[in-house]
Design a protein around this motif. Structure first.
Motif, PDB file in Angstrom:
ATOM      1  N   ALA A 190       0.835  -1.206   0.000  1.00  0.00           N
ATOM      2  CA  ALA A 190       0.000   0.000   0.000  1.00  0.00           C
ATOM      3  C   ALA A 190       0.870   1.256   0.000  1.00  0.00           C
ATOM      4  O   ALA A 190       0.553   2.241  -0.679  1.00  0.00           O
ATOM      5  CB  ALA A 190      -0.935  -0.007   1.207  1.00  0.00           C
ATOM      6  N   TYR A 191       1.969   1.217   0.742  1.00  0.00           N
ATOM      7  CA  TYR A 191       2.885   2.361   0.783  1.00  0.00           C
ATOM      8  C   TYR A 191       3.468   2.627  -0.610  1.00  0.00           C
ATOM      9  O   TYR A 191       3.499   3.775  -1.066  1.00  0.00           O
ATOM     10  CB  TYR A 191       3.998   2.116   1.793  1.00  0.00           C
ATOM     11  CG  TYR A 191       4.945   3.279   1.920  1.00  0.00           C
ATOM     12  CD1 TYR A 191       4.545   4.453   2.555  1.00  0.00           C
ATOM     13  CD2 TYR A 191       6.226   3.222   1.396  1.00  0.00           C
ATOM     14  CE1 TYR A 191       5.400   5.540   2.659  1.00  0.00           C
ATOM     15  CE2 TYR A 191       7.089   4.298   1.495  1.00  0.00           C
ATOM     16  CZ  TYR A 191       6.670   5.454   2.126  1.00  0.00           C
ATOM     17  OH  TYR A 191       7.516   6.533   2.216  1.00  0.00           O
ATOM     18  N   LEU A 192       3.896   1.575  -1.282  1.00  0.00           N
ATOM     19  CA  LEU A 192       4.453   1.748  -2.624  1.00  0.00           C
ATOM     20  C   LEU A 192       3.397   2.247  -3.607  1.00  0.00           C
ATOM     21  O   LEU A 192       3.661   3.146  -4.411  1.00  0.00           O
ATOM     22  CB  LEU A 192       5.066   0.436  -3.122  1.00  0.00           C
ATOM     23  CG  LEU A 192       6.286  -0.076  -2.361  1.00  0.00           C
ATOM     24  CD1 LEU A 192       6.744  -1.407  -2.937  1.00  0.00           C
ATOM     25  CD2 LEU A 192       7.419   0.921  -2.373  1.00  0.00           C
ATOM     26  N   HIS A 193       2.191   1.681  -3.538  1.00  0.00           N
ATOM     27  CA  HIS A 193       1.115   2.095  -4.457  1.00  0.00           C
ATOM     28  C   HIS A 193       0.676   3.527  -4.209  1.00  0.00           C
ATOM     29  O   HIS A 193       0.235   4.201  -5.143  1.00  0.00           O
ATOM     30  CB  HIS A 193      -0.071   1.138  -4.342  1.00  0.00           C
ATOM     31  CG  HIS A 193       0.155  -0.167  -5.026  1.00  0.00           C
ATOM     32  ND1 HIS A 193      -0.017  -0.356  -6.374  1.00  0.00           N
ATOM     33  CD2 HIS A 193       0.549  -1.361  -4.530  1.00  0.00           C
ATOM     34  CE1 HIS A 193       0.265  -1.602  -6.693  1.00  0.00           C
ATOM     35  NE2 HIS A 193       0.620  -2.237  -5.589  1.00  0.00           N
TER      36      HIS A 193
ATOM     37  N   GLU B 140      10.517   5.761   5.146  1.00  0.00           N
ATOM     38  CA  GLU B 140       9.156   5.607   5.674  1.00  0.00           C
ATOM     39  C   GLU B 140       8.486   4.302   5.236  1.00  0.00           C
ATOM     40  O   GLU B 140       7.371   4.005   5.666  1.00  0.00           O
ATOM     41  CB  GLU B 140       8.299   6.800   5.268  1.00  0.00           C
ATOM     42  CG  GLU B 140       8.744   8.091   5.924  1.00  0.00           C
ATOM     43  CD  GLU B 140       8.723   8.001   7.447  1.00  0.00           C
ATOM     44  OE1 GLU B 140       7.735   7.489   8.009  1.00  0.00           O
ATOM     45  OE2 GLU B 140       9.700   8.443   8.075  1.00  0.00           O
ATOM     46  N   ASP B 141       9.144   3.525   4.387  1.00  0.00           N
ATOM     47  CA  ASP B 141       8.607   2.229   3.966  1.00  0.00           C
ATOM     48  C   ASP B 141       8.459   1.343   5.204  1.00  0.00           C
ATOM     49  O   ASP B 141       9.393   1.241   6.004  1.00  0.00           O
ATOM     50  CB  ASP B 141       9.573   1.589   2.965  1.00  0.00           C
ATOM     51  CG  ASP B 141       9.095   0.266   2.399  1.00  0.00           C
ATOM     52  OD1 ASP B 141       8.362  -0.476   3.081  1.00  0.00           O
ATOM     53  OD2 ASP B 141       9.485  -0.042   1.265  1.00  0.00           O
ATOM     54  N   PRO B 142       7.305   0.709   5.404  1.00  0.00           N
ATOM     55  CA  PRO B 142       7.120  -0.150   6.579  1.00  0.00           C
ATOM     56  C   PRO B 142       8.203  -1.228   6.731  1.00  0.00           C
ATOM     57  O   PRO B 142       8.585  -1.550   7.859  1.00  0.00           O
ATOM     58  CB  PRO B 142       5.748  -0.779   6.350  1.00  0.00           C
ATOM     59  CG  PRO B 142       5.025   0.220   5.508  1.00  0.00           C
ATOM     60  CD  PRO B 142       6.079   0.819   4.613  1.00  0.00           C
ATOM     61  N   PHE B 143       8.686  -1.770   5.635  1.00  0.00           N
ATOM     62  CA  PHE B 143       9.762  -2.771   5.717  1.00  0.00           C
ATOM     63  C   PHE B 143      11.045  -2.153   6.258  1.00  0.00           C
ATOM     64  O   PHE B 143      11.763  -2.779   7.035  1.00  0.00           O
ATOM     65  CB  PHE B 143      10.030  -3.401   4.351  1.00  0.00           C
ATOM     66  CG  PHE B 143       9.084  -4.499   3.957  1.00  0.00           C
ATOM     67  CD1 PHE B 143       7.998  -4.867   4.735  1.00  0.00           C
ATOM     68  CD2 PHE B 143       9.294  -5.191   2.778  1.00  0.00           C
ATOM     69  CE1 PHE B 143       7.144  -5.897   4.358  1.00  0.00           C
ATOM     70  CE2 PHE B 143       8.456  -6.220   2.392  1.00  0.00           C
ATOM     71  CZ  PHE B 143       7.373  -6.579   3.171  1.00  0.00           C
ATOM     72  N   VAL B 144      11.352  -0.934   5.844  1.00  0.00           N
ATOM     73  CA  VAL B 144      12.568  -0.254   6.312  1.00  0.00           C
ATOM     74  C   VAL B 144      12.405   0.156   7.776  1.00  0.00           C
ATOM     75  O   VAL B 144      13.288  -0.080   8.602  1.00  0.00           O
ATOM     76  CB  VAL B 144      12.904   0.960   5.412  1.00  0.00           C
ATOM     77  CG1 VAL B 144      14.081   1.747   5.980  1.00  0.00           C
ATOM     78  CG2 VAL B 144      13.202   0.498   3.986  1.00  0.00           C
ATOM     79  N   ARG B 145      11.256   0.747   8.109  1.00  0.00           N
ATOM     80  CA  ARG B 145      11.002   1.177   9.491  1.00  0.00           C
ATOM     81  C   ARG B 145      11.081   0.013  10.477  1.00  0.00           C
ATOM     82  O   ARG B 145      11.530   0.191  11.603  1.00  0.00           O
ATOM     83  CB  ARG B 145       9.622   1.829   9.603  1.00  0.00           C
ATOM     84  CG  ARG B 145       9.544   3.232   9.093  1.00  0.00           C
ATOM     85  CD  ARG B 145       8.271   3.970   9.532  1.00  0.00           C
ATOM     86  NE  ARG B 145       7.173   3.114   9.892  1.00  0.00           N
ATOM     87  CZ  ARG B 145       6.091   2.864   9.141  1.00  0.00           C
ATOM     88  NH1 ARG B 145       5.978   3.423   7.957  1.00  0.00           N
ATOM     89  NH2 ARG B 145       5.131   2.070   9.576  1.00  0.00           N
ATOM     90  N   SER B 146      10.657  -1.174  10.045  1.00  0.00           N
ATOM     91  CA  SER B 146      10.642  -2.345  10.936  1.00  0.00           C
ATOM     92  C   SER B 146      11.882  -3.226  10.793  1.00  0.00           C
ATOM     93  O   SER B 146      11.914  -4.334  11.329  1.00  0.00           O
ATOM     94  CB  SER B 146       9.387  -3.171  10.672  1.00  0.00           C
ATOM     95  OG  SER B 146       8.242  -2.428  10.987  1.00  0.00           O
ATOM     96  N   CYS B 147      12.877  -2.739  10.076  1.00  0.00           N
ATOM     97  CA  CYS B 147      14.157  -3.455   9.890  1.00  0.00           C
ATOM     98  C   CYS B 147      13.968  -4.863   9.335  1.00  0.00           C
ATOM     99  O   CYS B 147      14.680  -5.792   9.714  1.00  0.00           O
ATOM    100  CB  CYS B 147      14.922  -3.489  11.212  1.00  0.00           C
ATOM    101  SG  CYS B 147      15.318  -1.859  11.848  1.00  0.00           S
ATOM    102  N   VAL B 148      13.011  -5.012   8.412  1.00  0.00           N
ATOM    103  CA  VAL B 148      12.804  -6.292   7.736  1.00  0.00           C
ATOM    104  C   VAL B 148      13.971  -6.583   6.797  1.00  0.00           C
ATOM    105  O   VAL B 148      14.325  -7.742   6.577  1.00  0.00           O
ATOM    106  CB  VAL B 148      11.456  -6.284   6.973  1.00  0.00           C
ATOM    107  CG1 VAL B 148      11.342  -7.454   6.013  1.00  0.00           C
ATOM    108  CG2 VAL B 148      10.296  -6.286   7.962  1.00  0.00           C
ATOM    109  N   TYR B 149      14.574  -5.535   6.262  1.00  0.00           N
ATOM    110  CA  TYR B 149      15.703  -5.699   5.359  1.00  0.00           C
ATOM    111  C   TYR B 149      17.015  -5.793   6.141  1.00  0.00           C
ATOM    112  O   TYR B 149      17.260  -5.004   7.050  1.00  0.00           O
ATOM    113  CB  TYR B 149      15.809  -4.528   4.389  1.00  0.00           C
ATOM    114  CG  TYR B 149      14.674  -4.412   3.407  1.00  0.00           C
ATOM    115  CD1 TYR B 149      14.256  -5.507   2.652  1.00  0.00           C
ATOM    116  CD2 TYR B 149      14.023  -3.213   3.203  1.00  0.00           C
ATOM    117  CE1 TYR B 149      13.222  -5.398   1.737  1.00  0.00           C
ATOM    118  CE2 TYR B 149      12.993  -3.089   2.283  1.00  0.00           C
ATOM    119  CZ  TYR B 149      12.598  -4.187   1.554  1.00  0.00           C
ATOM    120  OH  TYR B 149      11.580  -4.064   0.643  1.00  0.00           O
TER     121      TYR B 149
END
Length: 98
Positions: free
Chosen positions: A26-29, A70-79
């Motif tokens: 949703a963030y990307l879209h 601000e990407d949820p994956f970046v904010r949550s350290c998924v990467y």
């Protein structure tokens, strides 16, 4: 300028990644920047992190850095790692549409 983000998921964060996947999409879209292409790699080998690439057109690298942060994956350290860089495509069928 064209920028690319190459991110590798942390295999230990697979559950967090699954939980945040729809929010990430949703963030990307809903991006306020112009995303040209985005998507994950094919499923990784066991124990390896999946990779994902975002290619966007922005005015400055700082603009994309702020968007990525601000990407949820970046904010949550998924990467496990995120590399962002200016990309200067010089050849290919899509080149003419840039």
């Amino acid at each position: 300028m064209i920028v690319a983000r190459y991110a590798v998921s942390d295999p230990g964060k697979a559950a967090e990644r699954s939980r945040l996947l729809e929010e990430h999409k949703a963030y990307l879209h809903g991006a306020t920047i112009r995303i040209l292409l985005s998507g994950p790699s094919a499923p990784p080998a066991e124990g390896k992190g999946s990779t994902a690439i975002v290619i966007a057109e922005v005015e400055t690298l700082a603009e994309f850095d702020a968007f990525s942060a601000e990407d949820p994956f970046v904010r949550s350290c998924v990467y496990a790692s995120v590399d962002i860089f200016e990309w200067r495509p010089s050849f290919g069928l899509l080149q003419e549409s840039l």
